[in-house]
Design a protein around this motif. Structure first.
Motif, PDB file in Angstrom:
ATOM      1  N   ALA A 187       8.050  11.925   5.086  1.00 49.81           N
ATOM      2  CA  ALA A 187       9.276  11.986   5.895  1.00 49.81           C
ATOM      3  C   ALA A 187      10.513  11.833   5.010  1.00 49.81           C
ATOM      4  O   ALA A 187      11.505  12.551   5.183  1.00 49.81           O
ATOM      5  N   LEU A 188      10.453  10.933   4.048  1.00 50.12           N
ATOM      6  CA  LEU A 188      11.607  10.719   3.158  1.00 50.12           C
ATOM      7  C   LEU A 188      11.832  11.954   2.282  1.00 50.12           C
ATOM      8  O   LEU A 188      12.968  12.371   2.044  1.00 50.12           O
ATOM      9  N   GLU A 189      10.717  12.539   1.830  1.00 46.54           N
ATOM     10  CA  GLU A 189      10.806  13.745   0.993  1.00 46.54           C
ATOM     11  C   GLU A 189      11.461  14.877   1.783  1.00 46.54           C
ATOM     12  O   GLU A 189      12.369  15.547   1.283  1.00 46.54           O
ATOM     13  N   ALA A 190      10.998  15.050   3.024  1.00 48.64           N
ATOM     14  CA  ALA A 190      11.537  16.133   3.865  1.00 48.64           C
ATOM     15  C   ALA A 190      13.027  15.953   4.115  1.00 48.64           C
ATOM     16  O   ALA A 190      13.774  16.912   4.212  1.00 48.64           O
ATOM     17  N   ASP A 234       0.846  -1.190   0.000  1.00 51.35           N
ATOM     18  CA  ASP A 234       0.000   0.000   0.000  1.00 51.35           C
ATOM     19  C   ASP A 234       0.888   1.249   0.000  1.00 51.35           C
ATOM     20  O   ASP A 234       2.082   1.166   0.292  1.00 51.35           O
ATOM     21  N   ARG A 235       0.312   2.410  -0.317  1.00 55.57           N
ATOM     22  CA  ARG A 235       1.039   3.666  -0.146  1.00 55.57           C
ATOM     23  C   ARG A 235       1.226   3.919   1.347  1.00 55.57           C
ATOM     24  O   ARG A 235       0.412   3.487   2.162  1.00 55.57           O
ATOM     25  N   SER A 236       2.273   4.628   1.710  1.00 52.20           N
ATOM     26  CA  SER A 236       2.448   5.074   3.091  1.00 52.20           C
ATOM     27  C   SER A 236       2.803   6.550   3.013  1.00 52.20           C
ATOM     28  O   SER A 236       3.955   6.929   2.880  1.00 52.20           O
ATOM     29  N   LEU A 237       1.739   7.409   3.072  1.00 56.03           N
ATOM     30  CA  LEU A 237       1.938   8.838   2.813  1.00 56.03           C
ATOM     31  C   LEU A 237       2.832   9.475   3.864  1.00 56.03           C
ATOM     32  O   LEU A 237       3.641  10.352   3.556  1.00 56.03           O
ATOM     33  N   GLU A 238       2.715   9.002   5.103  1.00 61.59           N
ATOM     34  CA  GLU A 238       3.521   9.561   6.191  1.00 61.59           C
ATOM     35  C   GLU A 238       5.020   9.284   5.948  1.00 61.59           C
ATOM     36  O   GLU A 238       5.851  10.177   6.053  1.00 61.59           O
ATOM     37  N   LEU A 239       5.314   8.032   5.595  1.00 60.09           N
ATOM     38  CA  LEU A 239       6.710   7.663   5.315  1.00 60.09           C
ATOM     39  C   LEU A 239       7.221   8.434   4.104  1.00 60.09           C
ATOM     40  O   LEU A 239       8.340   8.965   4.105  1.00 60.09           O
ATOM     41  N   GLU A 240       6.384   8.543   3.065  1.00 64.52           N
ATOM     42  CA  GLU A 240       6.804   9.263   1.856  1.00 64.52           C
ATOM     43  C   GLU A 240       7.124  10.723   2.190  1.00 64.52           C
ATOM     44  O   GLU A 240       8.130  11.265   1.725  1.00 64.52           O
ATOM     45  N   ALA A 244      16.130   8.444  -3.352  1.00 62.79           N
ATOM     46  CA  ALA A 244      16.222   7.050  -3.815  1.00 62.79           C
ATOM     47  C   ALA A 244      15.288   6.162  -2.999  1.00 62.79           C
ATOM     48  O   ALA A 244      14.547   5.338  -3.563  1.00 62.79           O
ATOM     49  N   ALA A 245      15.282   6.368  -1.676  1.00 61.78           N
ATOM     50  CA  ALA A 245      14.399   5.569  -0.812  1.00 61.78           C
ATOM     51  C   ALA A 245      12.939   5.881  -1.139  1.00 61.78           C
ATOM     52  O   ALA A 245      12.088   4.987  -1.181  1.00 61.78           O
ATOM     53  N   LEU A 246      12.657   7.162  -1.405  1.00 62.84           N
ATOM     54  CA  LEU A 246      11.295   7.582  -1.722  1.00 62.84           C
ATOM     55  C   LEU A 246      10.812   6.894  -3.007  1.00 62.84           C
ATOM     56  O   LEU A 246       9.706   6.347  -3.061  1.00 62.84           O
ATOM     57  N   ALA A 247      11.668   6.864  -4.017  1.00 67.87           N
ATOM     58  CA  ALA A 247      11.297   6.235  -5.288  1.00 67.87           C
ATOM     59  C   ALA A 247      11.037   4.744  -5.071  1.00 67.87           C
ATOM     60  O   ALA A 247      10.072   4.176  -5.610  1.00 67.87           O
TER      61      ALA A 247
END
Ligand code: UTP
Length: 292
Positions: free
Chosen positions: A76-79, A68-74, A84-87
């Motif tokens: 945090a990775l973006e911030a 599933d998507r994990s918007l919170e993790l995404e 690379a981890a985000l992709a």
């Protein structure tokens, strides 16, 4: 007859891996840095099966969360600028459309497959066991789908095993092997004595089945271990018309077994540019010191 859907039975208790599997589904145990089941969903996607139904059970919600998507993790990775981890995390949610259905009671592999009836309908579909890993460079599933689309028959994957190992598998009674590597299966024997085995071709965890298997499963009585066995339903199908066996020539790992899991981990790590060379060096040192 075209095949678009895959079913991954993953509701078993994984008792061979206790205590690790008490709270973590065995399909979520990582081989290097990806859970076992991700390799299997990726295999479906490579074969063009982009609709995947995982048969899960209570305590196995981590499997659904993984795809599933994990918007919170995404966020945090973006911030943190970890692109690379985000992709990697985003790609996971686009690998295939992953659905889940629960098998309320673990009444066997055949019963697990039956839980897919409403999702699959009358269509042909593939079944991939959640702990059986095939070499990602092998086109086994594509060949199986092609064989089903050409013949309309049930197709199972086979692997040649040593005489001593036939009593660990379902063994196929086979006819001639055709030029394309396929064999015609007229019967199946579950875990035979080596003296009684009809061949050395063992059934491994890949199947392409017609939708009519659901009716066969509904009328399949509990067999070995009091469980509804997929092998029994396949035997009933084979009695009507031969089923097709496609022989795997490459590597396959039984990641539900401790030794198989270790072998898979080493195999996949050795293939990686970031880990392989140093792991190979470490293994050479270990062999030289521990096994000298
Ligand atoms: P296994 O016997 O290999 O899996 O079943 P298991 O029961 O999880 O593991 P052990 O033997 O106790 O260690 C083959 C496949 O069928 C699924 C399992 O999840 C596995 O992928 N299965 C088995 C179900 O989904 N439901 C069942 O009732 C039984």
């Amino acid at each position: 007859m075209s095949v678009r859907k895959a079913v991954i039975p993953a509701a078993g208790y994984g008792t061979r891996f206790l205590p690790a599997t008490k709270a973590v589904p065995k399909e979520m145990l990582p081989i290097v840095d990806r859970p076992t089941i991700e390799y299997i969903v990726a295999e479906c996607a490579r074969a063009g099966l982009d609709d995947v139904l995982v048969v899960t059970a209570s305590g196995k919600a981590a499997i659904e969360d993984h795809f599933d998507r994990s918007l919170e993790l995404e966020a945090a990775l973006e911030a943190k600028g970890k692109q690379a981890a985000l992709a990697m995390v985003r790609d996971l949610a686009t690998l295939a459309t992953v659905h889940a259905v629960r098998q309320g009671e673990q009444l066997g592999l055949g019963h697990a497959v039956l839980q897919a009836a409403a999702h699959v309908g009358d269509h042909s579909f593939a079944v991939l066991l959640g702990d059986d890993i095939v070499d990602p460079d092998d086109d086994l599933l594509e060949r199986m789908v092609a064989a089903h689309e050409a013949t309309g028959r049930a197709v199972v994957a086979l692997m040649e095993v040593a005489d001593d190992d036939v009593d660990k598998y379902g063994i196929a009674q086979v006819g001639e092997r055709a030029d394309d590597g396929s064999v015609s299966i007229t019967g199946l024997v579950e875990k035979p004595d080596p003296a009684d085995a009809p061949s050395n071709y063992a059934v491994i965890g890949r199947y392409v089945l017609p939708g009519s298997i659901f009716d066969v499963l509904r009328s399949t009585a509990p067999g070995a271990g009091g469980e509804i066995q997929l092998t029994d339903a396949l035997e009933a199908l084979a009695a009507d018309e031969p089923i097709v066996g496609i022989v795997l020539e490459g590597i396959r790992h039984d990641a539900g077994d401790k030794l198989g899991f270790l072998e898979a981990t080493i195999d996949f790590a050795l293939r990686r540019d970031d880990l392989g060379p140093r792991l190979a060096e470490h293994l050479r040192d270990l062999v030289a010191t521990r096994l000298a």
